[in-house]
Scaffold this motif. Structure first.
Motif, mmCIF file in Angstrom:
data_model
loop_
_atom_site.group_PDB
_atom_site.id
_atom_site.type_symbol
_atom_site.label_atom_id
_atom_site.label_comp_id
_atom_site.label_asym_id
_atom_site.label_seq_id
_atom_site.Cartn_x
_atom_site.Cartn_y
_atom_site.Cartn_z
ATOM 1 N N ARG A 20 44.777 31.241 34.438
ATOM 2 C CA ARG A 20 44.318 32.452 35.126
ATOM 3 C C ARG A 20 44.013 33.599 34.164
ATOM 4 O O ARG A 20 43.001 34.278 34.315
ATOM 5 N N SER A 224 48.062 35.404 45.060
ATOM 6 C CA SER A 224 47.201 34.616 45.939
ATOM 7 C C SER A 224 45.801 34.583 45.331
ATOM 8 O O SER A 224 45.452 35.424 44.487
ATOM 9 N N GLN A 225 44.988 33.634 45.756
ATOM 10 C CA GLN A 225 43.623 33.554 45.238
ATOM 11 C C GLN A 225 42.847 34.821 45.562
ATOM 12 O O GLN A 225 42.062 35.313 44.740
ATOM 13 N N GLU A 226 43.079 35.376 46.733
ATOM 14 C CA GLU A 226 42.382 36.601 47.131
ATOM 15 C C GLU A 226 42.745 37.757 46.198
ATOM 16 O O GLU A 226 41.868 38.512 45.757
ATOM 17 N N THR A 227 44.033 37.906 45.903
ATOM 18 C CA THR A 227 44.463 38.983 45.014
ATOM 19 C C THR A 227 43.954 38.759 43.596
ATOM 20 O O THR A 227 43.534 39.705 42.915
ATOM 21 N N ASN A 229 41.217 37.184 42.733
ATOM 22 C CA ASN A 229 39.791 37.519 42.747
ATOM 23 C C ASN A 229 39.584 39.024 42.633
ATOM 24 O O ASN A 229 38.665 39.496 41.955
ATOM 25 N N ARG A 230 40.453 39.771 43.315
ATOM 26 C CA ARG A 230 40.369 41.231 43.251
ATOM 27 C C ARG A 230 40.709 41.728 41.844
ATOM 28 O O ARG A 230 40.123 42.693 41.361
ATOM 29 N N GLU A 233 37.698 41.332 39.746
ATOM 30 C CA GLU A 233 36.780 42.422 40.110
ATOM 31 C C GLU A 233 37.206 43.728 39.435
ATOM 32 O O GLU A 233 36.365 44.485 38.928
#
Length: 258
Positions: A20, A224-227, A229-230, A233
């Motif tokens: 990651r 999490s994958q969402e976090t 990704n953020r 960003e």
């Protein structure tokens, strides 16, 4: 076998950019690379000097770009070649690229060699070669490993700072002073600026591809994958903020050949 070869035979470079914290570095770097790539790929040539196992070379070749990769470590080159990508592969040292012709490449990725070359003289040898093979008006993306990341991570965190002061590996200004037997050369912005002046290269921009990611490995892995990704960003948004440059483990200097 050289110390660099021994190191990369144990250090799984192909794995690093899929972790990651490595993915942050890769995704942000690719975002900036794409900023300089034309939609029309005809006659646009990319060199990847110090290509490692081909994380960037293979990705760009798969998009249809003409990519030539040069790698010093045979083990890494064998992994690159095994991927069967449309990448022209050469064994070679960044300080001697005599097998590549002058003014050939529109974009030269220079992400590995400056980590391991000690002193301005050796780094300028490599820069002069990379500059020679890049077209006039073309771009060089040069990567460095940063001084303060080393001081905070390997000196303070590992409780080695006093010993390294005593041996002279850290000076009174907390600038790393590695011996030539060590693999890495750590820099500050002032060192990069000096090298650009000596090499006669003009900066387009400079950015941090990973920011705090290397300090946050455990936290990134738990996200999490969402976090996550953020977070990517976030780093893309903040990669050029001057107050954050130099705080991460890497910097990439975007340089124009005039």
């Amino acid at each position: 076998m050289t110390p660099i070869e021994k190191y990369y035979n144990k250090h799984k470079e192909d794995h690093r950019l899929t972790t990651r914290h490595g993915m942050v570095e890769f995704l942000v770097s690719m975002k900036y690379i794409h900023d300089y790539l034309p939609e029309d790929k005809t006659d646009f040539k990319i060199a990847d000097i110090g290509a490692g196992t081909g994380r960037y070379s293979v990705a760009l070749a798969s998009e249809g770009y003409d990519v030539t990769a040069v790698e010093l470590v045979r083990h890494n080159l064998e992994i690159l070649e095994s991927k069967h990508a449309k990448v022209k592969c050469w064994p070679g040292d960044a300080r001697n690229l005599s097998f590549l012709p002058d003014k050939t490449f529109d974009l030269t990725i220079f992400f590995g060699p400056l980590y391991h070359l000690h002193g301005d003289k050796e780094r300028l040898k490599a820069f002069n070669e990379v500059k020679r093979i890049t077209k006039k008006g073309g771009l060089i993306l040069a990567a460095y490993v940063m001084n303060d990341y080393s001081v905070l991570t390997y000196c303070f965190r590992e409780e080695r700072i006093d010993t390294l002061f005593q041996t002279g590996h850290i000076d009174k200004n907390f600038h790393v002073q590695p011996s030539e037997e060590e693999l890495y050369e750590y820099v500050r912005l002032e060192d990069i600026n000096r090298l650009n002046s000596l090499a006669g290269l003009k900066r387009e921009k400079i950015f941090s591809p990973d920011g705090p990611a290397d300090y946050m490995r455990r936290e990134l892995n738990a996200m999490s994958q969402e976090t996550f990704n953020r977070f990517v960003e976030y780093q893309m948004c903040n990669a050029e903020r001057p107050e954050l440059l130099g705080a991460g483990s890497h910097l990439v200097d975007v340089l124009r050949v005039e």
